[in-house]
Enzyme design. Structure first.
Site, PDB file in Angstrom:
ATOM      1  N   ASN A 174       2.179   9.190  18.302  1.00  0.00           N
ATOM      2  CA  ASN A 174       1.387   9.179  19.534  1.00  0.00           C
ATOM      3  C   ASN A 174       0.467  10.392  19.610  1.00  0.00           C
ATOM      4  OD1 ASN A 174       2.737   6.873  20.183  1.00  0.00           O
ATOM      5  ND2 ASN A 174       4.059   7.813  21.730  1.00  0.00           N
ATOM      6  N   GLU A 175       0.941  11.527  19.100  1.00  0.00           N
ATOM      7  CA  GLU A 175       0.117  12.741  19.143  1.00  0.00           C
ATOM      8  C   GLU A 175      -1.150  12.552  18.301  1.00  0.00           C
ATOM      9  OE1 GLU A 175       3.541  12.910  18.779  1.00  0.00           O
ATOM     10  OE2 GLU A 175       3.654  13.416  20.908  1.00  0.00           O
ATOM     11  N   SER A 191       6.276  -0.941   2.987  1.00  0.00           N
ATOM     12  CA  SER A 191       6.791  -2.277   3.278  1.00  0.00           C
ATOM     13  C   SER A 191       6.534  -3.173   2.078  1.00  0.00           C
ATOM     14  CB  SER A 191       6.072  -2.889   4.481  1.00  0.00           C
ATOM     15  OG  SER A 191       6.216  -2.061   5.593  1.00  0.00           O
ATOM     16  N   GLN A 243       0.848  -1.189   0.000  1.00  0.00           N
ATOM     17  CA  GLN A 243       0.000   0.000   0.000  1.00  0.00           C
ATOM     18  C   GLN A 243       0.887   1.244   0.000  1.00  0.00           C
ATOM     19  OE1 GLN A 243      -0.291   2.419   2.408  1.00  0.00           O
ATOM     20  NE2 GLN A 243      -0.410   1.502   4.449  1.00  0.00           N
ATOM     21  N   GLU A 251      -5.142  -0.804   9.576  1.00  0.00           N
ATOM     22  CA  GLU A 251      -3.729  -0.821   9.922  1.00  0.00           C
ATOM     23  C   GLU A 251      -3.534  -0.583  11.407  1.00  0.00           C
ATOM     24  OE1 GLU A 251      -1.418   2.467   8.547  1.00  0.00           O
ATOM     25  OE2 GLU A 251       0.450   1.357   8.627  1.00  0.00           O
ATOM     26  N   SER A 285       1.855   7.048   2.552  1.00  0.00           N
ATOM     27  CA  SER A 285       2.693   8.094   3.141  1.00  0.00           C
ATOM     28  C   SER A 285       3.601   8.741   2.112  1.00  0.00           C
ATOM     29  CB  SER A 285       3.579   7.507   4.238  1.00  0.00           C
ATOM     30  OG  SER A 285       2.809   7.030   5.288  1.00  0.00           O
TER      31      SER A 285
END
Lengths: 369, 398, 398, 369
Positions: B365-366, B159, B124, B242, B127
């Site tokens: 994390n944000e 990946s 996929q 995901e 990004s």
């Protein structure tokens, strides 16, 4: 003397900073640590000689500049900020140990060569299977006397052991724990460079199998305690410099990287983490200033103040380096980006010359808790 | 015996005969290259032939047409084995379900059976270097041609791109509308000569991902997944899958920063009697097992028909925080030896170095905290974000 | 001997004769009522008569007309004594300097000398129930009358309101302009019959603050401090002074959550040899002494003419975080006895309960982080904040 | 059995929630804890009797409902969320200890009275100067035998000791450590109510000076280990309820409180803290579900699972309660606001039936580390 830099210190820091930017910026550091050498020999010659850092705190009578710990600290901050590989720390500790001992001959022989950058000294104290940086009871033994002393044992994590011309080895002799000079060329001495996590520092495993050595006269226990203070000062200095570099790098990124139409630094999720990083740096920095002030002005408080500075700088840097990776997002995780070099430097620096437990125990001891 | 129990027994029997038991000592493989690709393809085919691939997918597309209960049963049994199906994880977890849901009948018939049979591998492509957390600000373009579309741009963190046959890519097809509205999803042939795949080396020195460059890559008109301009909706579905995948886990026995590994590390260093270390190991166990239990709660709720909404993000966040916390503990257990890359420490040290990267992969994390705050707790959205600004008037990273 | 040394020696001698040495055992006084008000006033007058009040203030307003060096010298000597000047701290630290800077000549002449002489006590009236961190969204109004202004509204968190003679208040004088622009600062007579002061009981059960209600309180036209509509600027100066005051500290010997106190607590419980406790005490010492050193760095920079800007906020934040961290350590040292309010624990337990309140007073940690991020690091301001919206179109707390 | 609530559990939780909202909402709790009584006797009668909570997990043969630990947990969450003062926890532990012993007569005598809410039982284990909740070697001694046993010693932090009709006291007797029943009316028994930090719980100091007692037959060590598991389950349940109450209260506030023209929950500084609070709750909650599942289905795993749940719930609640105060700003620090009651409950709950060190040591033991 105050906690803020003197004009001389500002000027020294500026000189080192300029030198780092011109001669050993991070892309250059990458090349060096990608090669076989622990550091760029020419850069070290210039740092040691032209800039006079190798002998900065060595008294003039031994060929040094007789400057203060605060001066050295100002210079080390800049080297730490640039992750500059060099044997300076090893030399500072070796010279510091010799200066704390009472062997005039050894001082006259070794210190001037260190001061001019011609000789790298390395301190060999840690031993395999012992978690303490400086073992209370080393298993390395010294036998014989006078000119016929030999050492046998093993030392680990010897900073710049592979590049040193002389080793200062802690061993147990007939009269108790002592420090012994061993020439790099001595028979029975084997030095093996370690695989390391932080490629900007070189460390070695040393085995001594009847290696000829010379006892340095003086109180080794007191000298090693002094060395622990100097290590804390020096490492905290490098780490404060590196923390500020991480903070600056990440702050700049937060100003130019946009997400959802805003620079990411506009979001409190990023802004507040950077404010916390600022505080980690500001407090470690203030503690370090207090420690160098004590070193030069109120030596009785040095042990406590240096341990306190180190107790903040090491975990503070580790957190800052980790946040630098995290706040850079995926880019910060790539090999191309410098963040991981700081992170690895922080991981290794956190245990350099004593891990957190060691530092905290020592600080508690000094505080009389 | 119910039909589920029967299915489970059959799966167990097949796995025992065809798969390797899970090998704790072997650990995990940062580059995912331990098993030859042909072996993975062979195994996937055997799995399909035995009736264990596409368990819940419809029969007409090569699936087994069974229910969630069978899928859970199979996964539970499979957890004890080391299946060499890594290269298919993405295809089966993300592009596959999306094509099943949004694809045309032709796309389903063409692409799903070879995926299940192990003939074709998928990746996929979401990004981009300039669009991390804000995926929708992507800059890869797809412009119309007479016969289809021409794709130009760069993707990153892909990946398996190096061995993939196909990929699902999102690209900007209309820069004059708000950023979420001008995106379209395509199926792209990774063997097209305009596609260049470069390994992406990360902090550990390994290259588990790729950068993928698209230089005038033509795709036909029927490569669009869903509708033109509706690519964001499709991407959201994929990203949600995901996050759930990444967030699951709990006590993975192969995790070098997991409880079992760190207990072993502490024992090897004679710290199993150190009070402070024991206590931190106890907390590690508690956090790790709670994360596992949380995953099971979400799983059971899903099975019971309760919407788990964005709670997968909470699990992902918890997992990332736990890994960072465990990395600190591991360092303290190792002590000064951390500086040296001793052989027994190699896996742990690599995991410590990789921990921040793991926290970022699949959303920082944000971002996860924002999702939990807004979609789970119902808090107001961040002020001032640019949902309605036309893309070509947006402020983007310099 | 320099004149500074001479001044210092004179101060020391006076303090030794007139003030009590600092009593570590006495601890601190949550309600600030240990010393009778008349005793505070008497002491302040004596201080002024001896030439140690208003050290840097001009002589024409009752000050000593000396420099920062003398002030520092006095404060350093005074740190060893317990001066009963608490009720004057606010007046001398906040309204006083503001009137000195922005007040009219008449205001300075009327108000500053009685303040220095201990005749009149001042408070400051900024916070409101609906305007905490966002002080500028205040809703107290001042409307023009023929002779001056009529104040209506409610203030909160006002220390010393119960015994104050005057207060500086900020109130909204123009709701049609942006919130920062429609505010004016006034001097208000706290003895006006329209002023009602109610003690505000907090989590510890004490009442260290007040709520103050204004019901048609008239003030004359010459009560305005600075210009009409320029009250926010005056308030910012005061708040900055407040943050520096709160943020200083470091190793205060009387702090029940400080190093000395917690070492004693650990010893009393036989934990001085517990490795984990010793290590945490060492960290406490390091953090506490670093905070003290940071304060001295800021102080030296100020003296050296370096602008410390908003770095006082960093110190305030660090102090608040340290108190919360020390509260956790104190709880762990105390162990199960924390549940019981044993006499030896009373001060520590009260401080643990009060720690979150201390973190909020003078601006929450979030506000301090914003200030550090924006004003120290230069990061972008929060998106979407309402600096330019007219006040009467603002969204306020329900 | 699964990790999610059954319909019965949902219905029980709903019933308790409604009861709390109607009969003992927080303003009512304030009144009660401001008075002389440890709890509202009528509320307790209703909880024990009408709602059947006192005997919920007591087997039917002893007058209880024979329900599961998961059922009890569902009810306790609601009581924890409402900070409802009651002797339920004390009763659960006393009954749990008796059930784990082998004294049929004692069970038949005491359990039905506890189950109907007519008798409050209290467990007296902790001793002065000993940091462990359950001392391995109690200093309280039992002398004599048969009908003439007496106890002497001191017990501290006895939950609802002042309200109990019967005490179950750990003491060292001629045959080793045992559990002894002591009637409240026994001579030589002095019960003094403690001043406490958390006004929603009542605790007492107990001195025994030759107080008549009766040995409960059975393995006291095993019974107390069981009690520690039940305490972890019950306290984690209350704490998960209270954490959710804190989270809900603070989330609601973040939606209606405006600063700088936005609800404060729109700012990541607040939003991200609430997300972290959500996770503290979600993970403790999941661990608790696993622990009640183990209790009812896989008892061999109960000890580990209950200790793990408690190891998360206590510090998680403490953090959540503290953040509740902090995120409410000044308002959260006023006596008028409920936040400080949760904070004090969390402070005391963190050490109730064993502090963090005790819990972590016990978990490590159970894990065989």
């Amino acid at each position: 003397m105050s906690l803020i830099f003197t004009d001389d210190q500002k000027s020294l820091a500026e000189t080192v900073r300029r030198f780092v930017a011109q001669r050993t910026p991070l892309p250059k550091v990458r090349e060096v640590i990608g090669g076989d050498q622990a550091y760029d020999q020419e850069v070290w010659s210039r740092l040691a000689g032209d800039l006079g850092l190798a002998g900065l705190t060595i008294p003039e009578e031994y060929g040094g500049a007789g400057a203060t710990q605060a001066d050295l600290s100002a210079a080390l901050r800049e080297l730490g900020a640039g992750l500059v590989p060099s044997p300076l720390l090893a030399c500072v500790l070796t010279a510091g140990a010799l200066l704390a001992l009472d062997d005039e001959e050894a001082k006259r022989e070794v210190l001037p060569r260190i001061a001019e950058g011609a000789l790298v000294g390395a301190l060999a104290v840690s031993e395999p299977g012992n978690r303490r940086w400086i073992p209370a009871e080393p298993e390395t033994t010294a036998t014989g006397s006078g000119d016929a002393v030999t050492l046998s044992g093993a030392k680990v994590a010897v900073l710049n052991g592979a590049e040193a011309g002389v080793l200062l080895v802690q061993a147990r002799g007939p009269q108790g724990v002592g420090l012994y000079l061993v020439e790099r060329s001595a028979g029975g001495l084997t030095v093996t460079k370690d695989e390391v996590v932080d490629p900007t520092r070189s460390s070695a495993t040393v085995t001594l199998d009847g290696a000829p050595a010379r006892l340095v006269a003086g109180d080794a226990v007191a000298a090693l305690d002094r060395v622990a203070d100097l290590a804390n000062l020096a490492i905290a200095s490098e780490q404060c410099g590196a923390m500020l570099a991480c903070l600056t790098m990440t702050t700049e990124y937060a100003k130019v990287r946009y997400a959802f139409g805003q620079p990411i630094g506009a979001y409190q999720g990023v802004k507040h983490k950077l404010a916390d990083m600022y505080n980690l740096w500001a407090l470690a920095d203030a503690a370090l200033r207090e420690a160098t002030r004590a070193a030069d002005e109120e030596p009785a408080k040095l042990g406590t103040a240096a341990a306190a500075a180190r107790t903040l700088s090491s975990p503070g840097y580790l957190t800052s380096a980790k946040e630098t990776m995290l706040l850079h997002g995926g880019i910060g995780f790539t090999w191309e980006h410098d963040a991981h070099f700081f992170y690895k430097n922080a991981i290794a620096g956190n245990v350099l010359a004593g891990d957190a437990d060691y530092q905290q125990d020592r600080l508690a001891d000094k505080l009389g808790v | 015996m119910t039909s589920i129990d029967e299915f489970r027994a059959r799966a167990r029997a097949w796995l025992e005969q065809h798969a390797k038991p899970f090998d704790e000592a072997a650990g995990y493989d940062l580059e995912g290259s331990a098993v030859p690709l042909q072996e993975s393809k062979r195994f996937q085919k055997a799995l399909w032939e035995a009736g264990f691939a596409g368990i819940t997918w419809p029969k007409e597309y090569g699936g087994q047409g069974l229910g969630a209960a069978e899928l859970i049963a199979f996964n539970e049994e499979a957890a004890d084995f080391d299946l060499p199906t890594g290269p298919f994880t993405i295809g089966l977890g993300m592009p596959g379900p999306t094509i099943l849901e949004l694809g045309t009948e032709e796309q389903r018939k063409r692409y799903l059976p070879p995926l299940l049979r192990g003939d074709e591998i998928w990746c996929q492509l979401f990004s981009e270097p300039g669009a991390g957390s804000d995926v929708a600000s992507l800059q890869t373009t797809a412009t119309r041609t007479e016969t289809g579309w021409l794709i130009n741009g760069q993707k990153v963190w892909t990946s398996g791109a190096q061995y993939s046959d196909f990929g699902t890519i999102i690209a900007r097809t209309d820069p004059t509308v708000a950023k979420h509205r001008g995106i379209t999803m395509f199926i792209v042939d990774m063997h097209h000569p305009g596609v260049t795949v470069r390994p992406l080396v990360v902090a550990t020195g390994h290259a588990p991902f790729n950068e993928v460059f698209f230089d005038d890559v033509e795709v036909p008109a029927d490569a669009v997944v869903g509708e033109v301009g509706e690519g964001w909706g499709a991407a959201v579905v994929m990203l949600r899958n995901e996050r759930v995948t990444i967030g699951a886990g709990g006590r993975a026995r192969s995790n070098p920063l997991g409880f079992d590994s760190l207990v072993e590390l502490a024992r090897a260093r004679g710290l199993e009697t150190d009070t402070a270390v024991r206590r931190r190991l106890a907390v590690l166990y508690a956090r790790e097992s709670a994360l596992g239990a949380y995953g099971r709660v979400l799983h059971e709720e899903t099975t019971a028909g309760v919407e788990i909404g964005a709670r997968g993000s909470a699990a992902k966040l918890a997992g990332a925080e736990l890994a960072l916390w465990a990395a600190d503990l591991a360092q303290d257990i190792i002590g000064s030896d951390i500086a040296l890359g001793g052989a027994d420490l190699e896996r742990v040290v690599a995991a410590i170095v990789a921990a921040p990267g793991g926290a970022v992969a699949g959303g920082t994390n944000e971002i996860q905290r924002n999702i939990v705050g807004e979609r789970v707790l119902g808090l107001a959205k961040d002020p001032g974000v640019d949902r309605n600004t036309p893309f070509n008037q947006l402020k983007l990273s310099r």
